[in-house]
Design a protein around this motif. Structure first.
Motif, mmCIF file in Angstrom:
data_model
loop_
_atom_site.group_PDB
_atom_site.id
_atom_site.type_symbol
_atom_site.label_atom_id
_atom_site.label_comp_id
_atom_site.label_asym_id
_atom_site.label_seq_id
_atom_site.Cartn_x
_atom_site.Cartn_y
_atom_site.Cartn_z
ATOM 1 N N THR A 7 0.856 -1.193 0.000
ATOM 2 C CA THR A 7 0.000 0.000 0.000
ATOM 3 C C THR A 7 0.892 1.245 0.000
ATOM 4 N N PRO A 8 0.353 2.359 -0.509
ATOM 5 C CA PRO A 8 1.140 3.604 -0.493
ATOM 6 C C PRO A 8 1.577 3.980 0.925
ATOM 7 N N LYS A 9 0.756 3.646 1.907
ATOM 8 C CA LYS A 9 1.087 3.977 3.286
ATOM 9 C C LYS A 9 2.316 3.194 3.744
ATOM 10 N N LYS A 10 2.304 1.883 3.451
ATOM 11 C CA LYS A 10 3.438 1.054 3.850
ATOM 12 C C LYS A 10 4.701 1.479 3.095
ATOM 13 N N PRO A 25 7.956 6.585 -3.351
ATOM 14 C CA PRO A 25 6.619 7.175 -3.297
ATOM 15 C C PRO A 25 6.645 8.566 -3.939
ATOM 16 N N VAL A 26 5.489 9.025 -4.398
ATOM 17 C CA VAL A 26 5.388 10.397 -4.897
ATOM 18 C C VAL A 26 4.306 11.095 -4.065
ATOM 19 N N ILE A 27 4.734 12.089 -3.298
ATOM 20 C CA ILE A 27 3.807 12.704 -2.344
ATOM 21 C C ILE A 27 3.855 14.236 -2.413
ATOM 22 N N CYS A 28 2.910 14.843 -1.750
ATOM 23 C CA CYS A 28 2.886 16.299 -1.615
ATOM 24 C C CYS A 28 2.448 16.570 -0.176
ATOM 25 N N GLN A 68 -7.462 13.188 -7.582
ATOM 26 C CA GLN A 68 -7.260 13.773 -8.910
ATOM 27 C C GLN A 68 -5.790 13.877 -9.314
ATOM 28 N N THR A 69 -4.917 14.122 -8.351
ATOM 29 C CA THR A 69 -3.504 14.313 -8.706
ATOM 30 C C THR A 69 -2.728 13.008 -8.771
ATOM 31 N N GLY A 70 -3.149 12.034 -7.981
ATOM 32 C CA GLY A 70 -2.390 10.792 -7.912
ATOM 33 C C GLY A 70 -1.268 10.821 -6.883
ATOM 34 N N PHE A 71 -1.137 11.917 -6.137
ATOM 35 C CA PHE A 71 -0.164 11.917 -5.043
ATOM 36 C C PHE A 71 -0.534 10.806 -4.067
ATOM 37 N N GLU A 72 0.468 10.152 -3.516
ATOM 38 C CA GLU A 72 0.209 8.947 -2.720
ATOM 39 C C GLU A 72 0.128 9.250 -1.218
ATOM 40 N N ASN A 73 -0.561 10.337 -0.924
ATOM 41 C CA ASN A 73 -0.809 10.683 0.486
ATOM 42 C C ASN A 73 -1.935 11.699 0.550
ATOM 43 N N LYS A 136 -10.950 11.846 10.083
ATOM 44 C CA LYS A 136 -11.816 11.434 8.963
ATOM 45 C C LYS A 136 -11.011 10.780 7.842
ATOM 46 N N LEU A 137 -9.922 11.442 7.475
ATOM 47 C CA LEU A 137 -9.120 10.953 6.353
ATOM 48 C C LEU A 137 -8.495 9.596 6.655
ATOM 49 N N SER A 138 -8.002 9.439 7.888
ATOM 50 C CA SER A 138 -7.309 8.183 8.200
ATOM 51 C C SER A 138 -8.301 7.017 8.240
ATOM 52 N N GLN A 139 -9.560 7.331 8.528
ATOM 53 C CA GLN A 139 -10.570 6.257 8.493
ATOM 54 C C GLN A 139 -11.020 5.948 7.071
ATOM 55 N N THR A 140 -11.183 7.019 6.270
ATOM 56 C CA THR A 140 -11.675 6.823 4.901
ATOM 57 C C THR A 140 -10.627 6.180 3.997
ATOM 58 N N TYR A 141 -9.378 6.621 4.136
ATOM 59 C CA TYR A 141 -8.328 6.139 3.225
ATOM 60 C C TYR A 141 -7.310 5.332 4.030
ATOM 61 N N GLN A 142 -7.651 4.111 4.320
ATOM 62 C CA GLN A 142 -6.774 3.352 5.212
ATOM 63 C C GLN A 142 -5.457 2.925 4.564
ATOM 64 N N GLN A 143 -5.436 2.909 3.226
ATOM 65 C CA GLN A 143 -4.207 2.469 2.564
ATOM 66 C C GLN A 143 -3.258 3.617 2.256
ATOM 67 N N LEU A 144 -3.710 4.819 2.550
ATOM 68 C CA LEU A 144 -2.883 5.995 2.235
ATOM 69 C C LEU A 144 -2.400 6.670 3.520
ATOM 70 N N PRO A 145 -1.165 7.179 3.500
ATOM 71 C CA PRO A 145 -0.694 7.886 4.688
ATOM 72 C C PRO A 145 -1.300 9.292 4.774
ATOM 73 N N VAL A 146 -1.714 9.676 5.966
ATOM 74 C CA VAL A 146 -2.140 11.064 6.173
ATOM 75 C C VAL A 146 -0.933 11.822 6.727
ATOM 76 N N VAL A 147 -0.529 12.857 6.013
ATOM 77 C CA VAL A 147 0.598 13.680 6.449
ATOM 78 C C VAL A 147 0.041 14.978 7.035
ATOM 79 N N VAL A 148 0.366 15.232 8.280
ATOM 80 C CA VAL A 148 -0.026 16.521 8.866
ATOM 81 C C VAL A 148 1.196 17.438 8.835
ATOM 82 N N SER A 149 1.019 18.582 8.192
ATOM 83 C CA SER A 149 2.124 19.532 8.026
ATOM 84 C C SER A 149 2.067 20.624 9.071
ATOM 85 N N MET A 150 3.211 20.859 9.661
ATOM 86 C CA MET A 150 3.277 21.882 10.700
ATOM 87 C C MET A 150 4.316 22.938 10.325
#
Lengths: 342, 221
Positions: A7-10, A25-28, A68-73, A136-150
């Protein structure tokens, strides 16, 4: 093929843990480097500036960007004013095409800073918006990593105190500068803790006001490296990896890069990442497709440049800086599809 | 007063600016007045000289933004004391620069630095601040009878605004009234050429040099 199973997350977590994977991986990462382009907002109907304040909209927009973009996060939030607003600065939320920014710093000088109770502050403001969107995102997209930016410690400090006054203080009055940085770093650590609890897989930090070009190597070490590492190690304590984006030219602080404890270092387009990797093999590199190319280039040119990053062995492929909101989806897709081998 | 003694004061002022020593600058500036040394020359050969040396150290990467800001504070502390003692004949109209950060950018550190160094180099600088719309920049330049429009940006997102400024000038037939110079992280000479700017500077000291070149070394109108 193993490729379809990972998975993209792994994949992202493996790269950040220095494990071998099938490909980069390709992420933003979101935050100052979010991909909320006008084209995605118009087609999805999830728009800024409303999505800065509303957790459902924030999650929906992050989801639409990913799809839409295909970024893996998934990357949230879409600005770097969450922390400063909480600390009392006046924010201009911007428009559909223009990101929020500091309208007026909370304090004119370091002496004016009022130190407030951090736990109390966390109960107000948009940290709640971000953590709720993250859940919400981590529940909806379990195979994708959620990145929180600070926003990094120095940039946060320079967003609550007039930056010119703050920079002078770094040199003139180190003790009070350290006191401010300890305070904002503590807030950032608790923000990160809440994000991880909400389901963030990765914490990303952007610290554009803390570059070698601005501070020089001595102050970069004394202030930037120190507080970025305190924050990073705290996040590691939450068993979560950290991506750090460093703006601008890193030439004069190059030798300090290995001292940073972040799990991946992302840089701007002018930095030769292949060379950085060659000089410091221990570093996990991320970047650095020119956002100028992404805005003005053709899909073909972007594909060629992306392939070069892949061939150079850059560990994580991503845009090099904040994307222009007028960047086209076709160009971003050229980037993500090239990495995905399509 | 011997030239030698004067020069000692000028050097002390210059050194104090370079050393970010606001208190010493003030003390020497007061002594300059007391000793009836020419205030104009004390500014030019002392304060401005010190700031130029600081600019050189910045270019050599020995000084960085915190140091330049403190040198600038020291210079202004001296200027505040010496300026009232300048003769009227010595006051000539200096070339005027309007400077601003195009709407949408995150911060304006680079712009502030360019402003400081242009000030120190003797230009009259009108700071429009950050988050300025292209139309506002042009209007301000016209109203101020400026000679230069200096635009800074930090992010690729706001580069379009720079092109818009040049375009507005062209459409209103005022392009030749101003030199337009651009700079900032994502900007390049290629970009400057493409939007039709008069020049590009990769750093704040380079912006000063660029204007000297465009005006053939005269800061006066």
């Amino acid at each position: 093929m193993m490729t379809s199973k990972i998975t993209p997350k792994k994949r992202l977590l493996d790269v950040l843990n220095k494990k071998a994977t099938d490909r980069a991986p390709v992420i933003c990462m979101g935050g100052m480097m979010n991909a909320s382009i006008v084209e995605v907002m118009n087609s999805s109907g999830f728009t800024l500036p409303a999505a800065h304040d509303n957790p459902d909209l924030m999650a929906s927009l992050a989801g639409a960007i990913q799809e839409q973009t295909g970024f893996e996060n998934l990357g949230v939030p879409f600005c770097m004013t969450v922390e400063a607003e909480l600390l009392g600065s006046r924010i201009d939320k911007g428009t559909l095409a223009c990101e929020p920014k500091i309208r007026q710093e909370a304090f004119g000088s370091v002496r004016d800073v009022i130190f407030r109770d951090i736990d109390e502050m966390l109960e107000s403001g948009r940290i709640q918006t971000v953590t709720s969107a993250t859940a919400k995102l981590s529940q909806t997209y379990q195979q994708l990593p959620v990145v929180v930016s600070m926003t990094g410690p120095i940039s946060t400090a320079a967003s609550i105190i007039n930056p010119m006054a703050f920079y002078k203080e770094l040199r003139k009055n180190p003790a009070s500068a350290h006191r401010i940085l300890e305070y904002v770093t503590e807030l950032l650590i608790r923000f990160a803790a809440r994000s991880v609890r909400a389901g963030a897989s990765v914490i990303a930090i952007g610290d554009p006001s803390a570059t070698g070009e601005i501070l020089g190597p001595l102050m970069f070490r004394e202030y930037a490296v120190r507080y970025l590492n305190i924050l990073t190690e705290a996040v590691h304590g939450f068993r979560t990896p950290v991506i750090l984006h460093i703006c601008g030219n890193i030439n004069n602080v190059r030798t300090l890069i290995p001292d940073l404890k972040a799990d991946a270092i992302s840089t701007d387009a002018m930095v030769n990442l292949a060379k950085l990797k060659e000089d410091f093999p221990g570093i996990t590199t991320m970047g650095n497709l020119s956002t100028y190319s992404l805005e003005w280039g053709t899909p073909h040119k972007i594909s060629v440049q992306t392939q070069k990053l892949v061939n150079d062995g850059i560990d994580i492929i991503s845009p090099a800086c904040g994307l222009s909101t007028s960047t086209t989806l076709a160009n971003i897709r050229a980037m993500t599809r090239t990495v995905q081998g399509e | 007063m011997s030239d030698n003694k004067e020069q000692t004061f000028f050097t002390a002022l210059s050194d104090a600016v370079l050393n970010m020593d606001e208190g010493t600058v003030e003390e020497i500036a007061h002594r300059v007045i007391k000793e009836k040394i020419d205030a104009y020359r004390a500014i030019e050969n002392g304060l401005v000289d010190g700031m130029n040396r600081a600019g050189q150290l910045f270019e050599d990467e020995e000084y960085f933004i915190p140091e330049i800001l403190l040198c600038s504070d020291a210079m202004y502390a001296g200027l505040n004391i010496l300026n009232p003692y300048i003769n009227r004949e010595q006051q000539r109209t200096r070339k005027k620069v309007v400077i601003g950060v195009v709407e949408g950018d995150t911060h304006d550190i680079g712009k502030n630095l360019v402003k400081t160094l242009l000030d120190a180099a003797g230009f009259e600088v009108i700071d429009l601040g950050r988050d300025v719309q292209p139309r506002q920049i042009v209007d301000a330049a016209i109203a101020e009878h400026a000679d230069v429009i200096a635009l800074s940006t930090l992010m690729t997102t706001t580069m379009d605004g720079m092109a818009a400024v040049v375009q507005i000038l062209q459409e209103s037939g005022q392009r030749d009234a101003f030199k337009v110079i651009v700079g900032g992280g994502p900007i390049s000479q290629t970009f400057a050429d493409r939007i039709g700017a008069d020049g590009y500077a990769p750093s704040a000291p380079a912006a000063v040099k660029l204007l000297h070149k465009l005006f053939k070394d005269s800061i006066y109108v």
